[in-house]
Each structure stands twice: as structure tokens, then as C-alpha cells.
Design a protein around this motif. Sequence first.
Motif, PDB file in Angstrom:
ATOM      1  N   ILE A   1      15.057   0.712  -6.345  1.00 25.22           N
ATOM      2  CA  ILE A   1      15.462  -0.194  -7.389  1.00 25.22           C
ATOM      3  C   ILE A   1      15.559   0.749  -8.630  1.00 25.22           C
ATOM      4  CG2 ILE A   1      14.507  -2.131  -8.649  1.00 25.22           C
ATOM      5  CD1 ILE A   1      12.817  -2.922  -6.339  1.00 25.22           C
ATOM      6  N   ILE A   2      16.655   0.309  -9.218  1.00 24.58           N
ATOM      7  CA  ILE A   2      17.041   0.987 -10.797  1.00 24.58           C
ATOM      8  C   ILE A   2      17.421   0.045 -11.603  1.00 24.58           C
ATOM      9  CG2 ILE A   2      18.709   2.726 -11.734  1.00 24.58           C
ATOM     10  CD1 ILE A   2      19.284   2.747  -8.081  1.00 24.58           C
ATOM     11  N   ASN A   3      16.235   0.034 -12.763  1.00 23.61           N
ATOM     12  CA  ASN A   3      16.335  -0.959 -13.696  1.00 23.61           C
ATOM     13  C   ASN A   3      16.896  -0.362 -15.052  1.00 23.61           C
ATOM     14  OD1 ASN A   3      14.669  -3.049 -12.272  1.00 23.61           O
ATOM     15  ND2 ASN A   3      12.831  -1.783 -12.776  1.00 23.61           N
ATOM     16  N   ILE A   4      18.058  -0.749 -15.598  1.00 24.76           N
ATOM     17  CA  ILE A   4      18.595  -0.257 -16.737  1.00 24.76           C
ATOM     18  C   ILE A   4      18.065  -0.895 -18.143  1.00 24.76           C
ATOM     19  CG2 ILE A   4      20.840  -0.339 -17.879  1.00 24.76           C
ATOM     20  CD1 ILE A   4      20.708   0.969 -14.820  1.00 24.76           C
ATOM     21  N   SER A   5      17.238   0.292 -18.299  1.00 21.83           N
ATOM     22  CA  SER A   5      16.662   0.017 -19.689  1.00 21.83           C
ATOM     23  C   SER A   5      17.764   0.440 -21.020  1.00 21.83           C
ATOM     24  CB  SER A   5      15.269   0.625 -19.774  1.00 21.83           C
ATOM     25  OG  SER A   5      14.681   0.479 -21.201  1.00 21.83           O
ATOM     26  N   SER A   6      16.973   1.174 -21.805  1.00 22.96           N
ATOM     27  CA  SER A   6      17.889   1.698 -22.907  1.00 22.96           C
ATOM     28  C   SER A   6      17.133   2.820 -23.697  1.00 22.96           C
ATOM     29  CB  SER A   6      18.227   0.360 -23.749  1.00 22.96           C
ATOM     30  OG  SER A   6      18.567   1.020 -25.243  1.00 22.96           O
ATOM     31  N   MET A   7      17.896   3.585 -24.365  1.00 22.34           N
ATOM     32  CA  MET A   7      17.030   4.450 -25.224  1.00 22.34           C
ATOM     33  C   MET A   7      16.175   3.670 -26.204  1.00 22.34           C
ATOM     34  SD  MET A   7      19.942   5.635 -28.140  1.00 22.34           S
ATOM     35  CE  MET A   7      18.950   5.513 -29.635  1.00 22.34           C
ATOM     36  N   ASN A   8      16.344   2.351 -26.277  1.00 22.64           N
ATOM     37  CA  ASN A   8      15.645   1.594 -27.499  1.00 22.64           C
ATOM     38  C   ASN A   8      14.288   1.110 -26.428  1.00 22.64           C
ATOM     39  OD1 ASN A   8      18.409   0.251 -28.814  1.00 22.64           O
ATOM     40  ND2 ASN A   8      16.873   1.778 -29.796  1.00 22.64           N
ATOM     41  N   GLY A   9      14.407   1.565 -25.033  1.00 25.26           N
ATOM     42  CA  GLY A   9      12.987   1.436 -24.442  1.00 25.26           C
ATOM     43  C   GLY A   9      12.168   2.393 -24.498  1.00 25.26           C
ATOM     44  N   LEU A  10      12.546   3.541 -25.477  1.00 21.23           N
ATOM     45  CA  LEU A  10      11.874   4.694 -25.896  1.00 21.23           C
ATOM     46  C   LEU A  10      11.502   4.827 -27.332  1.00 21.23           C
ATOM     47  CD1 LEU A  10      13.829   7.255 -23.593  1.00 21.23           C
ATOM     48  CD2 LEU A  10      11.645   6.412 -23.106  1.00 21.23           C
ATOM     49  N   VAL A  11      12.631   4.372 -28.218  1.00 13.98           N
ATOM     50  CA  VAL A  11      12.600   4.390 -29.369  1.00 13.98           C
ATOM     51  C   VAL A  11      12.744   2.971 -30.105  1.00 13.98           C
ATOM     52  CG1 VAL A  11      12.729   6.832 -29.574  1.00 13.98           C
ATOM     53  CG2 VAL A  11      14.873   5.306 -29.909  1.00 13.98           C
ATOM     54  N   ALA A  12      12.537   2.648 -31.518  1.00 13.51           N
ATOM     55  CA  ALA A  12      12.718   1.418 -32.040  1.00 13.51           C
ATOM     56  C   ALA A  12      14.272   0.940 -32.185  1.00 13.51           C
ATOM     57  CB  ALA A  12      11.967   1.571 -33.352  1.00 13.51           C
ATOM     58  N   GLY A  13      14.405  -0.034 -32.097  1.00 20.33           N
ATOM     59  CA  GLY A  13      16.074  -0.732 -32.400  1.00 20.33           C
ATOM     60  C   GLY A  13      15.716  -2.202 -32.744  1.00 20.33           C
TER      61      GLY A  13
END
Length: 244
Positions: A134-146
Motif C-alpha cells: 500500500i502506497i499512500n501519497i502524502s506530501s512534503m507538507n506531511g513533513l513541514v508546514a503548508g
Amino acid sequence: MNRLENKVAIITGGAQGMGAAHVRLFVEQGAKVVLTDLNEEKGQALAAELGDNVIFVKQNVTSEEDWNNVLAITEEKFGQVNVLVNNAGITMAKSILDISLEEYRRIVDINQTSVFIGMKTVAPLMARSGGGSIINISSMNGLVAGAVGYTDTKFAVRGMTKAAAMNLAAMGIRVNSVHPGVIATPMVVQEDTKAAVETFSAQIPLKRVAQPEEVSNMVLFLASDESSYSTGSEFVIDGGLTAQ
């Protein structure tokens, strides 16, 4: 060598943008793909273009009934599920002072709750197929603020990925998250945002935005047996932005 030979994948939000890039690469690498989206016209067109190893199913990813329908069609057509790519998502660039509760809940439903429903629904069939990825597409904003709403849900996807990886490991199911930075999708490089994106590119250590195919190559790796010992992890594709 077809890296996804004999694998069946479900890819949500697969009618356009990054999702369509994932679908194309998976088919090229030997997978049978069920692509889902609300955009019936683009989804049907892509499936028709790519041939018999692709079927399109119209899906509202926030609906448990629609998820059950996708699974039933997948099992009827291809018999198994080996890979799930939770790609569908939305963004909204509003301040916490301006976003309404209704808008916030919509982002949570599409970006976060849909991932929960997808994993919960697909896991039993995937286990019967001998395990999977299973591959869940998050974002760099799952690591830093946006943006508020988007950041919150992408952090949640990251957390759910780790929790699900622990829950499903004994079933032979791996769960990982992918964290793209700025990607050259039509939404990003349209005329009214193109200049701003070009200006922002100067802040990226690699001095450019990514192409969708660069994200797809990472998703392919995680879908394939090449990543057989990776689970509960983040895979970042942001040109070095979050490393600064």
C-alpha cells in the motif's frame, strides 16, 4: 524486465496529473490496473488508450460503498489485489482565519478519511492474494508546514501509514508514504501560476520542479518486490526542500 508482472493495482485519482503518470508506468511495467476517479470522461479515455489491462471505475473515495464496489469489480475482473496507491487528494490555499468548517471537513474526508477507508477495505483481499504493498501519497507538507487543512491531513496520512504498517505486517502487507514536493502537473504549471512556480524553483536545491514521472518511479519501486523490506517509512521526492 516487467517489474510489476502478475500484479494487480488499484490507483485512486488516476485520471489525470500524477495519478495518470502512475497508471501509465504501472501498465508499462506489466501490471493490471483499476484506475478510479470522479472524472469519468478523462478516466474512461485513459483506460481506452491503455488497453485491456486497465479498467476505469468511477469512485467517490470518501464512500465506503464505492470502495466495496471497486473491490468487487477488481476481484471479478482480475481476481486479486497486490497494490493500492491512495493518490486521490485536494488542496486549498486558505488561512485558518478564512477556511470554513465545511471546507475543512471536505479536505479531511478526501485526503485523510479516504486513505483509512481504502486501507481497511483493501487489506483483507490483499492478504488473500498473499500480501502486497500500500502506497499512500502524502506530501512534503506531511513533513513541514503548508496550508491549513492540507498540511494537517498530509501529516495524518504519514501517521496512518506507520500505524497501518504495524497492523498489517503480519499479513504480508507493506505500507509506505510518498512525499512529493513541487510537481509539474497541469494544476501547478497553468498560466496564472507559472511565473510564481518559476520564482519558487530558485529556492529548491536542485533548482527545478519535478516531473510527475519522477514521483511515479518511486511509487513503482514501492509497488514492486524490490522494496520488499521497506514498510512504515517515508519516501521524499522534493529536490532537497525539506533538507534545508
